[in-house]
Enzyme design. Sequence first.
Site, PDB file in Angstrom:
ATOM      1  CG  PHE A  11      46.881  52.896  42.993  1.00  0.00           C
ATOM      2  CD1 PHE A  11      47.122  54.187  43.418  1.00  0.00           C
ATOM      3  CD2 PHE A  11      46.457  52.691  41.687  1.00  0.00           C
ATOM      4  CE1 PHE A  11      46.934  55.275  42.567  1.00  0.00           C
ATOM      5  CE2 PHE A  11      46.269  53.753  40.825  1.00  0.00           C
ATOM      6  CZ  PHE A  11      46.502  55.051  41.268  1.00  0.00           C
ATOM      7  N   PRO A  47      36.448  30.432  54.749  1.00  0.00           N
ATOM      8  CG  PRO A  47      34.686  29.215  53.851  1.00  0.00           C
ATOM      9  CD  PRO A  47      36.146  29.414  53.731  1.00  0.00           C
ATOM     10  CE1 TYR A 130      43.976  41.675  38.249  1.00  0.00           C
ATOM     11  CE2 TYR A 130      43.523  42.569  36.058  1.00  0.00           C
ATOM     12  CZ  TYR A 130      43.448  42.679  37.435  1.00  0.00           C
ATOM     13  OH  TYR A 130      42.844  43.768  38.010  1.00  0.00           O
ATOM     14  CE  LYS A 134      39.724  41.971  40.270  1.00  0.00           C
ATOM     15  NZ  LYS A 134      39.703  42.322  41.721  1.00  0.00           N
TER      16      LYS A 134
END
Length: 299
Positions: A11, A47, A130, A134
């Site tokens: 989005f 990485p 969540y 984050k």
Amino acid sequence: MRILLLGSTGFLGGHTAEQLRALPGVRLLVGGRSAEADIRLDLTAGPGVLADALLAARPSVVVNCAGLVAGSAVHLTDVNARGPAALCEALGDAAPNARLVHLGSAAEYGPTAPGEPVTEATATRPLGPYGATKLAGTVAVRASGLDAVVLRVFNPVGPGAPSAGLPGRLAAELRRAAEEDDTVRVGDLSAHRDFVDARDVADAVVRAATAEGPLPPVLNIGSGVATSARDLAHGLVRAAGFRGRLEETGAGSARSTAVSWQCADITSAVRALDWRPKRALVDSLQDLWARPAPAGVPR
């Protein structure tokens, strides 16, 4: 300027890609797992693999719009926490002078005092996986030593909003019910949130990517206004021309109960990026109704 964008199919990433492509003098490279990506990479690959991709891309700026808003704790950790940490390590090895613009989330703050806008110095107390993952991603970015900024995005709304959030979910329910003027049932809508247009978020990303000199480590990106979920819902009902009933008798969100009020203090973003949101919520809702999210579009 070579800008590598991750999460372009989501989005916020989609709106960001549209604005970056319009910038003169910018070569936009899309990074991702699909065959259509300019640079094939996977944030969960580690990485070493990421460093090889970055060497091929040679970016001046990396914009990370990739993220999960729902799923198991393992998947959320892989994408939202481990992914940014691996990206930072790879940047340190392969492109240490590149700027990193990383999208964080207001969910990192958790419960806040009603009536008090949240500043970047407000304590972070995320409630669920969540917000916690984050926040872990933000910590990794801040500890990396890179030229990096985290844009903590509040509640994005606008054309293409996915069903993972209230605006997109309610729009989908209104479409379902519109033909029969049926009843749409939602949970309690008394919580207040800071709704910001996704196109204004994308503008903030562009400004952070192209700003000269160092930026603050974290910047709140919101409207600066607390709006009740009820007002948002009725605004979307008006945009849809829905003639049925909207009832708050459905199952509610546990997060809405625990976080009853949240609003961004955007003073730092205004100062650092010369940025302010331009779009009114009524316009965001009208554009959301006119342009629903394609099936399967994530945040």
